[in-house]
Scaffold this active site. Structure first.
Site, PDB file in Angstrom:
ATOM      1  N   ARG A  20       3.497  38.478  44.962  1.00  0.00           N
ATOM      2  CA  ARG A  20       4.784  38.111  45.294  1.00  0.00           C
ATOM      3  C   ARG A  20       4.827  37.666  46.694  1.00  0.00           C
ATOM      4  NH1 ARG A  20       7.859  43.356  45.461  1.00  0.00           N
ATOM      5  NH2 ARG A  20       5.778  44.183  46.061  1.00  0.00           N
ATOM      6  N   ASN A  38       8.857  42.377  41.164  1.00  0.00           N
ATOM      7  CA  ASN A  38       8.016  43.146  40.027  1.00  0.00           C
ATOM      8  C   ASN A  38       8.652  43.693  39.030  1.00  0.00           C
ATOM      9  OD1 ASN A  38       5.668  42.558  41.622  1.00  0.00           O
ATOM     10  ND2 ASN A  38       5.586  44.735  42.652  1.00  0.00           N
TER      11      ASN A  38
END
Length: 89
Positions: A20, A38
């Site tokens: 990320r 996520n």
């Protein structure tokens, strides 16, 4: 050239490896807006908006991520929403 927005889900070893952070950093570098997060099943969901070649470059950078591995990507274009930043949510 018109902007597009793409919804993607990355499958593979993509959580707990800086994925990320890399997505956000790379998206900002290419001027792409959107978000990344996520999912409970171990995948990562992302929406990216910008020039198509910049989104393709972002995806390529994520596929080349040295700490994880992308096994597959579910991807589809969605309506452009307009945005000002790229966020990790």
């Amino acid at each position: 050239m018109a902007e597009i927005r793409r919804h993607m889900i990355f499958h593979g070893y993509v959580q707990g490896v800086g994925f990320r952070w890399k997505a956000a950093h790379t998206a900002r570098r290419f001027g792409v807006t959107g978000w990344v997060r996520n999912l409970d099943d171990g995948s990562v969901e992302m929406e990216a908006e910008g020039q198509e070649q910049d989104i393709e470059a972002l995806v390529q950078a994520l596929e080349d991520h040295s700490w994880g591995s992308v096994e597959s990507i579910d991807s589809r274009n969605i309506p452009v929403q307009g945005g000002y930043s790229f966020e990790i949510i």
